[in-house]
Design a protein around this motif. Structure first.
Motif, mmCIF file in Angstrom:
data_model
loop_
_atom_site.group_PDB
_atom_site.id
_atom_site.type_symbol
_atom_site.label_atom_id
_atom_site.label_comp_id
_atom_site.label_asym_id
_atom_site.label_seq_id
_atom_site.Cartn_x
_atom_site.Cartn_y
_atom_site.Cartn_z
ATOM 1 N N ASP A 156 15.319 46.813 46.739
ATOM 2 C CA ASP A 156 16.777 46.958 46.862
ATOM 3 C C ASP A 156 17.133 48.008 47.912
ATOM 4 O O ASP A 156 18.061 47.824 48.705
ATOM 5 N N LYS A 157 16.387 49.090 47.917
ATOM 6 C CA LYS A 157 16.657 50.173 48.876
ATOM 7 C C LYS A 157 16.293 49.721 50.301
ATOM 8 O O LYS A 157 16.993 50.059 51.268
ATOM 9 N N LYS A 158 15.218 48.952 50.416
ATOM 10 C CA LYS A 158 14.831 48.428 51.736
ATOM 11 C C LYS A 158 15.917 47.496 52.288
ATOM 12 O O LYS A 158 16.254 47.552 53.468
ATOM 13 N N LEU A 159 16.450 46.650 51.413
ATOM 14 C CA LEU A 159 17.524 45.741 51.830
ATOM 15 C C LEU A 159 18.763 46.513 52.254
ATOM 16 O O LEU A 159 19.448 46.141 53.216
ATOM 17 N N GLU A 160 19.054 47.587 51.526
ATOM 18 C CA GLU A 160 20.199 48.426 51.871
ATOM 19 C C GLU A 160 20.031 49.011 53.276
ATOM 20 O O GLU A 160 20.972 49.033 54.081
ATOM 21 N N ILE A 161 18.821 49.470 53.580
ATOM 22 C CA ILE A 161 18.535 50.055 54.894
ATOM 23 C C ILE A 161 18.621 49.004 55.998
ATOM 24 O O ILE A 161 19.191 49.243 57.068
ATOM 25 N N LEU A 162 18.100 47.825 55.732
ATOM 26 C CA LEU A 162 18.191 46.733 56.708
ATOM 27 C C LEU A 162 19.645 46.381 57.008
ATOM 28 O O LEU A 162 20.015 46.128 58.163
ATOM 29 N N LYS A 163 20.461 46.379 55.968
ATOM 30 C CA LYS A 163 21.876 46.056 56.141
ATOM 31 C C LYS A 163 22.579 47.130 56.971
ATOM 32 O O LYS A 163 23.419 46.822 57.829
ATOM 33 N N LEU A 164 22.232 48.388 56.766
ATOM 34 C CA LEU A 164 22.825 49.482 57.535
ATOM 35 C C LEU A 164 22.426 49.382 59.013
ATOM 36 O O LEU A 164 23.236 49.655 59.902
ATOM 37 N N ILE A 165 21.185 48.978 59.247
ATOM 38 C CA ILE A 165 20.729 48.782 60.636
ATOM 39 C C ILE A 165 21.497 47.633 61.271
ATOM 40 O O ILE A 165 21.987 47.741 62.400
ATOM 41 N N TYR A 166 21.620 46.539 60.526
ATOM 42 C CA TYR A 166 22.332 45.359 61.031
ATOM 43 C C TYR A 166 23.778 45.696 61.380
ATOM 44 O O TYR A 166 24.315 45.231 62.394
ATOM 45 N N ASN A 167 24.424 46.514 60.544
ATOM 46 C CA ASN A 167 25.819 46.896 60.765
ATOM 47 C C ASN A 167 25.968 48.076 61.726
ATOM 48 O O ASN A 167 27.085 48.539 61.971
ATOM 49 N N LYS A 168 24.834 48.573 62.233
ATOM 50 C CA LYS A 168 24.816 49.709 63.174
ATOM 51 C C LYS A 168 25.536 50.928 62.598
ATOM 52 O O LYS A 168 26.257 51.645 63.294
ATOM 53 N N ASN A 169 25.327 51.135 61.309
ATOM 54 C CA ASN A 169 25.962 52.260 60.610
ATOM 55 C C ASN A 169 24.990 53.444 60.606
ATOM 56 O O ASN A 169 24.282 53.702 59.634
#
Length: 222
Positions: A156-169
């Protein structure tokens, strides 16, 4: 340029590259999406009960429906398909469902280096047909996942990090990495993914500097 003109230009390019149009039903069995919520990354699926008492959904995604249809047809050959379909998602501003038309392509079956190059070439042609001033973003989920596996976090935490990278946050990404006590060197590598853009050769050189395991190296070569 209006929407119909854009769709016409795109489908012409897809067909020139040998892609065939696939037509899908607007409705799918609810279980198709319920079983793949991690893939969809949403809990918001517009669902209703049909006259037979079965749960049906207005699709929030096209890819799953295409895979289901191809598997149902039992076609063992690689399929190059394009679609013009509506999907139904929650609007983040109004918090209401909206109907969105999507135009895109899928390759179902064996992927090769040529397939990847063809997709990139077709993406460039597609963007050029709409606007000569364009930006093409290319990423590799396999490479990023191989890098993020080094963090030793739960899925879950890995997915959260991937999503933040994708959103350039970058702000929340750095905050998340710090809160999970990630090594400074590894943290800098992950954050650098957000700013990795520009000339193809320059980007490759930057990526080579953050290859930290065999998986990263393998996906870099592919």
């Amino acid at each position: 340029m209006n929407e119909n003109t854009i769709v016409s230009k795109l489908t012409k390019i897809y067909e020139e590259y040998g892609y065939k149009k696939i037509k899908l039903s607007k409705f799918e069995d609810y279980n198709l999406y319920n079983n793949y919520k991690d893939f969809l990354q949403t809990e918001h699926i517009l669902t209703f009960m049909n006259l037979n008492g079965n749960l049906q959904s207005l699709r929030p995604d096209v890819t799953l429906s295409i895979v289901k249809k191809v598997l149902k047809d039992n076609d063992k050959y690689t399929k190059k398909l394009y679609y013009i379909e509506d999907i139904y998602k929650i609007d983040e501003v109004s918090n209401e469902y909206e109907e969105i038309q999507q135009v895109g392509v899928e390759i179902i079956g064996t992927l090769t280096k040529y397939s990847n190059l063809e997709i990139i070439s077709m993406a460039i042609d597609s963007l050029k047909s709409i606007n000569k001033e364009y930006i093409l973003e290319i990423s590799s989920i396999d490479f990023m996942s191989a890098l993020i596996d080094e963090l030793n976090l739960d899925e879950d935490k890995k997915l959260e990090i991937l999503k933040l990278i994708y959103n350039k946050n970058k702000h929340d990404l750095e905050k998340t990495l710090i809160s999970n006590n990630i090594d400074d060197k590894l943290k800098s590598y992950i954050i650098s993914l957000i700013d990795m853009s520009g000339n193809y050769k320059e980007v490759l050189e930057k990526i080579e500097n953050i290859i930290i395991n065999e998986k990263c190296s393998r996906h870099m070569m592919n």
